[in-house]
Design a protein around this motif. Structure first.
Motif, PDB file in Angstrom:
ATOM      1  N   VAL A  46       0.841  -1.199   0.000  1.00 12.38           N
ATOM      2  CA  VAL A  46       0.000   0.000   0.000  1.00 12.38           C
ATOM      3  C   VAL A  46       0.877   1.252   0.000  1.00 12.38           C
ATOM      4  O   VAL A  46       0.631   2.198  -0.760  1.00 12.38           O
ATOM      5  CB  VAL A  46      -0.959  -0.018   1.209  1.00 12.38           C
ATOM      6  CG1 VAL A  46      -1.640   1.319   1.396  1.00 12.38           C
ATOM      7  CG2 VAL A  46      -1.987  -1.114   1.046  1.00 12.38           C
ATOM      8  N   LEU A  47       1.907   1.269   0.837  1.00 11.73           N
ATOM      9  CA  LEU A  47       2.808   2.428   0.867  1.00 11.73           C
ATOM     10  C   LEU A  47       3.562   2.593  -0.449  1.00 11.73           C
ATOM     11  O   LEU A  47       3.750   3.715  -0.921  1.00 11.73           O
ATOM     12  CB  LEU A  47       3.792   2.295   2.031  1.00 11.73           C
ATOM     13  CG  LEU A  47       3.203   2.504   3.415  1.00 11.73           C
ATOM     14  CD1 LEU A  47       4.247   2.225   4.480  1.00 11.73           C
ATOM     15  CD2 LEU A  47       2.656   3.906   3.561  1.00 11.73           C
ATOM     16  N   ALA A  48       3.979   1.498  -1.055  1.00 11.85           N
ATOM     17  CA  ALA A  48       4.662   1.582  -2.347  1.00 11.85           C
ATOM     18  C   ALA A  48       3.731   2.137  -3.418  1.00 11.85           C
ATOM     19  O   ALA A  48       4.145   2.931  -4.274  1.00 11.85           O
ATOM     20  CB  ALA A  48       5.187   0.207  -2.751  1.00 11.85           C
ATOM     21  N   THR A  49       2.467   1.746  -3.365  1.00 12.87           N
ATOM     22  CA  THR A  49       1.489   2.287  -4.310  1.00 12.87           C
ATOM     23  C   THR A  49       1.300   3.779  -4.105  1.00 12.87           C
ATOM     24  O   THR A  49       1.261   4.550  -5.081  1.00 12.87           O
ATOM     25  CB  THR A  49       0.136   1.563  -4.144  1.00 12.87           C
ATOM     26  OG1 THR A  49       0.335   0.170  -4.337  1.00 12.87           O
ATOM     27  CG2 THR A  49      -0.888   2.081  -5.116  1.00 12.87           C
ATOM     28  N   LEU A  50       1.216   4.204  -2.851  1.00 13.43           N
ATOM     29  CA  LEU A  50       1.077   5.637  -2.580  1.00 13.43           C
ATOM     30  C   LEU A  50       2.312   6.404  -3.037  1.00 13.43           C
ATOM     31  O   LEU A  50       2.190   7.510  -3.595  1.00 13.43           O
ATOM     32  CB  LEU A  50       0.819   5.870  -1.091  1.00 13.43           C
ATOM     33  CG  LEU A  50      -0.534   5.397  -0.578  1.00 13.43           C
ATOM     34  CD1 LEU A  50      -0.617   5.572   0.923  1.00 13.43           C
ATOM     35  CD2 LEU A  50      -1.651   6.137  -1.275  1.00 13.43           C
ATOM     36  N   PHE A  51       3.503   5.858  -2.801  1.00 11.34           N
ATOM     37  CA  PHE A  51       4.727   6.502  -3.283  1.00 11.34           C
ATOM     38  C   PHE A  51       4.732   6.594  -4.804  1.00 11.34           C
ATOM     39  O   PHE A  51       5.107   7.617  -5.381  1.00 11.34           O
ATOM     40  CB  PHE A  51       5.976   5.746  -2.831  1.00 11.34           C
ATOM     41  CG  PHE A  51       6.307   5.917  -1.377  1.00 11.34           C
ATOM     42  CD1 PHE A  51       5.800   6.943  -0.627  1.00 11.34           C
ATOM     43  CD2 PHE A  51       7.152   5.010  -0.752  1.00 11.34           C
ATOM     44  CE1 PHE A  51       6.112   7.093   0.704  1.00 11.34           C
ATOM     45  CE2 PHE A  51       7.473   5.144   0.578  1.00 11.34           C
ATOM     46  CZ  PHE A  51       6.949   6.185   1.316  1.00 11.34           C
ATOM     47  N   GLY A  52       4.321   5.527  -5.457  1.00 10.60           N
ATOM     48  CA  GLY A  52       4.300   5.518  -6.912  1.00 10.60           C
ATOM     49  C   GLY A  52       3.330   6.529  -7.486  1.00 10.60           C
ATOM     50  O   GLY A  52       3.654   7.258  -8.437  1.00 10.60           O
ATOM     51  N   LEU A  53       2.118   6.595  -6.913  1.00 13.63           N
ATOM     52  CA  LEU A  53       1.131   7.554  -7.405  1.00 13.63           C
ATOM     53  C   LEU A  53       1.546   8.999  -7.130  1.00 13.63           C
ATOM     54  O   LEU A  53       1.405   9.868  -7.990  1.00 13.63           O
ATOM     55  CB  LEU A  53      -0.239   7.266  -6.781  1.00 13.63           C
ATOM     56  CG  LEU A  53      -0.921   5.990  -7.259  1.00 13.63           C
ATOM     57  CD1 LEU A  53      -2.181   5.740  -6.454  1.00 13.63           C
ATOM     58  CD2 LEU A  53      -1.221   6.072  -8.734  1.00 13.63           C
ATOM     59  N   THR A  54       2.049   9.249  -5.940  1.00 10.67           N
ATOM     60  CA  THR A  54       2.516  10.599  -5.608  1.00 10.67           C
ATOM     61  C   THR A  54       3.669  11.006  -6.509  1.00 10.67           C
ATOM     62  O   THR A  54       3.708  12.136  -7.016  1.00 10.67           O
ATOM     63  CB  THR A  54       2.958  10.659  -4.129  1.00 10.67           C
ATOM     64  OG1 THR A  54       1.883  10.228  -3.311  1.00 10.67           O
ATOM     65  CG2 THR A  54       3.371  12.061  -3.744  1.00 10.67           C
ATOM     66  N   GLY A  55       4.600  10.099  -6.726  1.00 11.30           N
ATOM     67  CA  GLY A  55       5.723  10.388  -7.605  1.00 11.30           C
ATOM     68  C   GLY A  55       5.285  10.635  -9.032  1.00 11.30           C
ATOM     69  O   GLY A  55       5.789  11.538  -9.706  1.00 11.30           O
ATOM     70  N   ALA A  56       4.320   9.848  -9.510  1.00  8.15           N
ATOM     71  CA  ALA A  56       3.831  10.035 -10.874  1.00  8.15           C
ATOM     72  C   ALA A  56       3.179  11.396 -11.040  1.00  8.15           C
ATOM     73  O   ALA A  56       3.396  12.083 -12.053  1.00  8.15           O
ATOM     74  CB  ALA A  56       2.851   8.928 -11.225  1.00  8.15           C
ATOM     75  N   VAL A  57       2.388  11.810 -10.061  1.00  5.54           N
ATOM     76  CA  VAL A  57       1.738  13.122 -10.139  1.00  5.54           C
ATOM     77  C   VAL A  57       2.766  14.248 -10.111  1.00  5.54           C
ATOM     78  O   VAL A  57       2.692  15.202 -10.896  1.00  5.54           O
ATOM     79  CB  VAL A  57       0.694  13.274  -9.005  1.00  5.54           C
ATOM     80  CG1 VAL A  57       0.199  14.700  -8.883  1.00  5.54           C
ATOM     81  CG2 VAL A  57      -0.462  12.320  -9.231  1.00  5.54           C
ATOM     82  N   LYS A  58       3.744  14.152  -9.220  1.00  3.38           N
ATOM     83  CA  LYS A  58       4.778  15.201  -9.133  1.00  3.38           C
ATOM     84  C   LYS A  58       5.620  15.260 -10.408  1.00  3.38           C
ATOM     85  O   LYS A  58       5.947  16.344 -10.889  1.00  3.38           O
ATOM     86  CB  LYS A  58       5.673  14.971  -7.918  1.00  3.38           C
ATOM     87  CG  LYS A  58       5.022  15.336  -6.624  1.00  3.38           C
ATOM     88  CD  LYS A  58       6.023  15.224  -5.493  1.00  3.38           C
ATOM     89  CE  LYS A  58       5.460  15.801  -4.251  1.00  3.38           C
ATOM     90  NZ  LYS A  58       5.777  17.175  -4.036  1.00  3.38           N
ATOM     91  N   ILE A  59       5.962  14.106 -10.941  1.00  6.42           N
ATOM     92  CA  ILE A  59       6.775  14.082 -12.163  1.00  6.42           C
ATOM     93  C   ILE A  59       5.977  14.629 -13.344  1.00  6.42           C
ATOM     94  O   ILE A  59       6.496  15.399 -14.152  1.00  6.42           O
ATOM     95  CB  ILE A  59       7.289  12.649 -12.419  1.00  6.42           C
ATOM     96  CG1 ILE A  59       8.337  12.301 -11.372  1.00  6.42           C
ATOM     97  CG2 ILE A  59       7.855  12.506 -13.818  1.00  6.42           C
ATOM     98  CD1 ILE A  59       8.703  10.849 -11.319  1.00  6.42           C
ATOM     99  N   TYR A  60       4.708  14.255 -13.439  1.00  2.00           N
ATOM    100  CA  TYR A  60       3.862  14.780 -14.509  1.00  2.00           C
ATOM    101  C   TYR A  60       3.725  16.295 -14.400  1.00  2.00           C
ATOM    102  O   TYR A  60       3.799  17.009 -15.402  1.00  2.00           O
ATOM    103  CB  TYR A  60       2.491  14.111 -14.462  1.00  2.00           C
ATOM    104  CG  TYR A  60       1.546  14.615 -15.519  1.00  2.00           C
ATOM    105  CD1 TYR A  60       1.684  14.210 -16.840  1.00  2.00           C
ATOM    106  CD2 TYR A  60       0.527  15.498 -15.202  1.00  2.00           C
ATOM    107  CE1 TYR A  60       0.831  14.671 -17.820  1.00  2.00           C
ATOM    108  CE2 TYR A  60      -0.332  15.968 -16.166  1.00  2.00           C
ATOM    109  CZ  TYR A  60      -0.178  15.547 -17.480  1.00  2.00           C
ATOM    110  OH  TYR A  60      -1.026  16.028 -18.441  1.00  2.00           O
ATOM    111  N   HIS A  61       3.538  16.775 -13.171  1.00  2.00           N
ATOM    112  CA  HIS A  61       3.433  18.227 -12.964  1.00  2.00           C
ATOM    113  C   HIS A  61       4.727  18.932 -13.380  1.00  2.00           C
ATOM    114  O   HIS A  61       4.677  19.969 -14.056  1.00  2.00           O
ATOM    115  CB  HIS A  61       3.107  18.520 -11.499  1.00  2.00           C
ATOM    116  CG  HIS A  61       3.076  19.971 -11.170  1.00  2.00           C
ATOM    117  ND1 HIS A  61       2.088  20.806 -11.624  1.00  2.00           N
ATOM    118  CD2 HIS A  61       3.924  20.747 -10.439  1.00  2.00           C
ATOM    119  CE1 HIS A  61       2.322  22.028 -11.189  1.00  2.00           C
ATOM    120  NE2 HIS A  61       3.425  22.014 -10.463  1.00  2.00           N
ATOM    121  N   ASN A  62       5.861  18.391 -12.970  1.00  2.00           N
ATOM    122  CA  ASN A  62       7.144  19.007 -13.350  1.00  2.00           C
ATOM    123  C   ASN A  62       7.345  18.970 -14.869  1.00  2.00           C
ATOM    124  O   ASN A  62       7.879  19.916 -15.449  1.00  2.00           O
ATOM    125  CB  ASN A  62       8.308  18.307 -12.658  1.00  2.00           C
ATOM    126  CG  ASN A  62       8.385  18.637 -11.193  1.00  2.00           C
ATOM    127  OD1 ASN A  62       7.816  19.632 -10.738  1.00  2.00           O
ATOM    128  ND2 ASN A  62       9.050  17.798 -10.427  1.00  2.00           N
TER     129      ASN A  62
END
Length: 97
Positions: A46-62
């Motif tokens: 669950v934590l890995a999924t949250l890290f992955g989703l948060t990272g994907a959103v931040k990378i997409y935003h950047n």
């Protein structure tokens, strides 16, 4: 005669040490812990999924904001998620939960 009695005494001590009290209680506590609590491995997923989703959103935003050198960000978020998966498997192997 002294050696024989010492040997006999050591053998008797070894027999009494084989039947340690508390082993069944420790097994019951382990079973209760495994039944009552959320699995460590599931929590790490669950934590890995949250890290992955948060990272994907931040990378997409950047990326959308014009920052095209995001290789280090991608690696950082990927390895954070990967570390969580490995740590869950490691804790599952150590504690057997």
């Amino acid at each position: 005669m002294m050696k024989l009695s010492l040997t006999l005494f050591c053998c008797m001590m070894a027999l009494s040490a084989a039947a340690q009290p508390g082993i069944s209680e420790m097994q019951k506590a382990r079973d209760d812990l495994a039944a009552d609590f959320f699995s460590t491995f599931d929590l790490s997923l669950v934590l890995a999924t949250l890290f992955g989703l948060t990272g994907a959103v931040k990378i997409y935003h950047n990326w959308q904001m014009g920052k095209h050198h995001i290789d280090s960000d991608v690696a950082a978020w990927f390895y954070a998620a990967f570390f969580m998966i490995l740590s869950g498997a490691f804790l599952k192997a150590i504690f057997g939960i």
